[in-house]
Design an enzyme around this catalytic site. Structure first.
Site, short mmCIF file in Angstrom:
data_model
loop_
_atom_site.label_atom_id
_atom_site.label_comp_id
_atom_site.label_asym_id
_atom_site.label_seq_id
_atom_site.Cartn_x
_atom_site.Cartn_y
_atom_site.Cartn_z
CG ASN A 9 0.99 -1.09 5.05
OD1 ASN A 9 1.07 -0.78 6.05
ND2 ASN A 9 -0.05 -1.81 4.73
CE LYS A 11 -1.31 -4.58 7.42
NZ LYS A 11 -2.58 -5.24 6.77
CG HIS A 96 -4.05 -0.87 2.26
ND1 HIS A 96 -5.06 -1.96 3.40
CD2 HIS A 96 -2.67 -1.96 2.05
CE1 HIS A 96 -4.38 -2.95 4.07
NE2 HIS A 96 -3.45 -3.03 3.28
CD GLU A 98 -5.36 -3.53 6.69
OE1 GLU A 98 -5.24 -1.49 7.02
OE2 GLU A 98 -5.29 -4.24 6.78
CD GLU A 168 -2.61 -6.13 -0.09
OE1 GLU A 168 -1.61 -6.14 -0.17
OE2 GLU A 168 -2.93 -4.68 0.32
N GLY A 174 -4.10 -10.84 5.92
CA GLY A 174 -3.82 -10.47 7.26
C GLY A 174 -4.80 -12.34 8.16
CB SER A 214 -1.38 -14.17 3.97
OG SER A 214 -2.16 -13.97 5.27
N GLY A 235 2.13 -7.36 4.65
CA GLY A 235 2.25 -6.45 5.79
C GLY A 235 2.82 -7.49 7.30
N GLY A 236 2.66 -8.28 7.97
CA GLY A 236 2.64 -8.84 9.26
C GLY A 236 3.98 -9.32 8.88
#
Ligand code: PEP
Length: 258
Positions: A9, A11, A96, A98, A168, A174, A214, A235-236
């Site tokens: 993802n 983002k 998600h 967010e 999640e 994150g 993470s 993500g990251g």
């Protein structure tokens, strides 16, 4: 046996055609031939056409990060699932945290989007998870049960097996704080037991449940070795080809070693 699925993802971190091309051209040769794991890149809308052209003859599928629940109309700023489908998008991330927290998406809205995604033949990755305060108050299972009941309201058994659930824990997204493999597995088992009650055991066994929060190259293997964790939403660590490849190889290894 459930096939693990790794979703990257991006983002709003990587989304111009140039940076998309740069990342994907490095990434494709690193994962070529891996067919034990479904690999998805969920890119911003501005990157999708470029990404599709680069990925179309590879083992990597294209995903989007959001959509609206109507095909067409006066919905300024929204994106139609039909548009996504037409440009080669196969997967869609819905709900998600967010989207839920920043853009105030409710379970009811996510449920509408989910039904629309299914009728458009997009494969939904539906995110659920608790906030830190909820975990600390011992409410994790209550929150998860509520999200499952509301988000999957009026979804048939046949439709449900097409859906991927991403557990999640929001406190792990994150933040660098991963749920331990045991904490994640406990909730994945709980989710499967809810699905078994809502549908039946066979259906619950077929549904893939990813972990997200993470995931990094150094913790992926321990997470994926858990029986009920069917890959991850990343993500990251999905922004760099090397770290994402390492995570995909950890999922591949978790299959081969049983
Ligand atoms: C996510 O965006 O779904 C996510 C899990 O992010 P990160 O891996 O950066 O925690």
């Amino acid at each position: 046996m459930r096939k693990p699925i790794i979703g990257g993802n991006w983002k709003m971190n990587r989304g111009t055609p140039i940076e998309t091309k740069e990342m994907l051209e490095k990434f494709i040769p690193l994962v070529v031939g891996i067919d034990t794991v479904d690999i998805v890149i969920a890119a911003p809308f501005t990157a999708l056409i470029t990404a599709y052209e680069i990925l179309k003859n590879t083992n990597i599928k294209l995903g989007a990060q959001n959509m609206y629940f109507e095909d067409k109309g006066a919905f300024t700023g929204e994106i139609s699932p039909e548009f996504l489908k037409e440009i080669g998008v196969e997967y869609i991330i819905l709900g998600h945290s967010e989207r839920r927290d920043i853009f105030k998406e409710t379970d009811a809205l996510i449920n509408k989007k989910l039904k629309k995604a299914l009728s458009t033949d997009l494969k939904p990755i539906v995110c659920i998870g608790e906030h830190l305060e909820e975990r600390e108050m011992g409410k994790t299972k209550e929150i998860i049960e509520h999200q499952i009941n509301e988000t999957f309201k009026d979804i048939s058994k046949e439709a449900m097996i097409k859906i991927i659930i991403a557990y999640e824990p929001i406190w792990a997204i994150g933040t660098g704080k991963t749920a331990t493999p045991e904490q994640a597995e406990e909730i994945h088992i709980f989710i499967r037991s809810l699905l078994s009650k809502k549908f039946d055991e066979e259906t619950a066994d077929l549904i893939r449940i990813q972990y997200g929060g993470s995931i990094k190259p150094n913790n992926a293997e321990d997470l994926f070795n858990k029986e009920n964790i069917d890959g991850g939403l990343v993500g990251g660590a999905s922004l760099e080809s090397d770290s994402l490849t390492h995570i995909i190889k950890a999922a591949d290894k978790s299959i081969k070693t049983g």
